[in-house]
Design an enzyme around this catalytic site. Sequence first.
Site, PDB file in Angstrom:
ATOM      1  CG  ASP A 192      -0.253  -0.062   2.530  1.00  0.00           C
ATOM      2  OD1 ASP A 192       0.055   1.005   3.095  1.00  0.00           O
ATOM      3  OD2 ASP A 192      -0.008  -1.184   3.026  1.00  0.00           O
TER       4      ASP A 192
ATOM      5  CG  ASP B  92      -6.055   4.159   6.945  1.00  0.00           C
ATOM      6  OD1 ASP B  92      -6.183   3.755   8.113  1.00  0.00           O
ATOM      7  OD2 ASP B  92      -4.988   4.624   6.496  1.00  0.00           O
TER       8      ASP B  92
ATOM      9  CD  GLU C 194      -3.899   4.377  10.552  1.00  0.00           C
ATOM     10  OE1 GLU C 194      -2.948   4.288  11.359  1.00  0.00           O
ATOM     11  OE2 GLU C 194      -3.798   4.173   9.318  1.00  0.00           O
TER      12      GLU C 194
END
Length: 273
Positions: free
Chosen positions: A72, A161, A163
């Site tokens: 990634d 994503d 986090e």
Amino acid sequence: MPVHRPGTIRRRLTALSVTLLAALSLTLPLTSAQAATTPARGSAHMGMGVLAHDGRSGTPSTGDATQTEGVDVSSYQGNVAWSTLWNSGVRWAYTKATEGTYYTNPYFTQQYNGSYDVGMIRGAYHFATPDTTSGATQANYFVDHGGGWSKDGKTLPGALDIEWNPYGASCYGKSQSAMVSWIADFLNTYKARTGRDAVIYTATSWWTECTGNYGGFASANPLWIARYASTVGTLPAGWGFYTMWQYTSSGPTVGDHDKFNGALDRVQALANG
């Protein structure tokens, strides 16, 4: 006429000074020390929070079921040597497309199309900032700036994503229930726009802290787990297995390397929906 004792006057002056200093702190620019420790908006990338909470590098243990290597990337990597990665055995890649509703990756075209052009199966991801705008607003921004999906056999569904917040409080100032609602808003909007269930990228410790270890997305949304160790460890509630695993931020050619939990035909199956 009231008489003000000296102690009373000092307390009032002190309180006034604190108030004035607080007001000034809202308008004064960051000091060099503060600027050095606060990343610029848009600079976040997959695993940025994992580095601070879960180490830097993992080496997957041998004897696992067949795994397919992936990477990634974000603007942090710049122009990527896709041929080098392909020749090393990397077969799939995710590229950061967007963050919040204020940032698009300036290297997106080179990274997203470059991986596709060498033969990889590619996808795009969105770095969530739940404290800036709603989940639906960010999902629409993501789809409108590269995060869509096409049934060409080589495009993976978009990834969320979610986090640690690199710019402030870990959970973006949200309660666990409010965070779950924000994520659901994003996922529902993404599916309405693309027809696909988005992948969720997260770390178990963050998920537990910030969603209360909510298990309600596991039946529909593939899990991309972040853990820099020899095993994935405990998964978030609801998921009995991971689909992808980011196991290191210090791999060859580009830092972030991942394993897909299956052979290449399983990567293709996810791309095809």
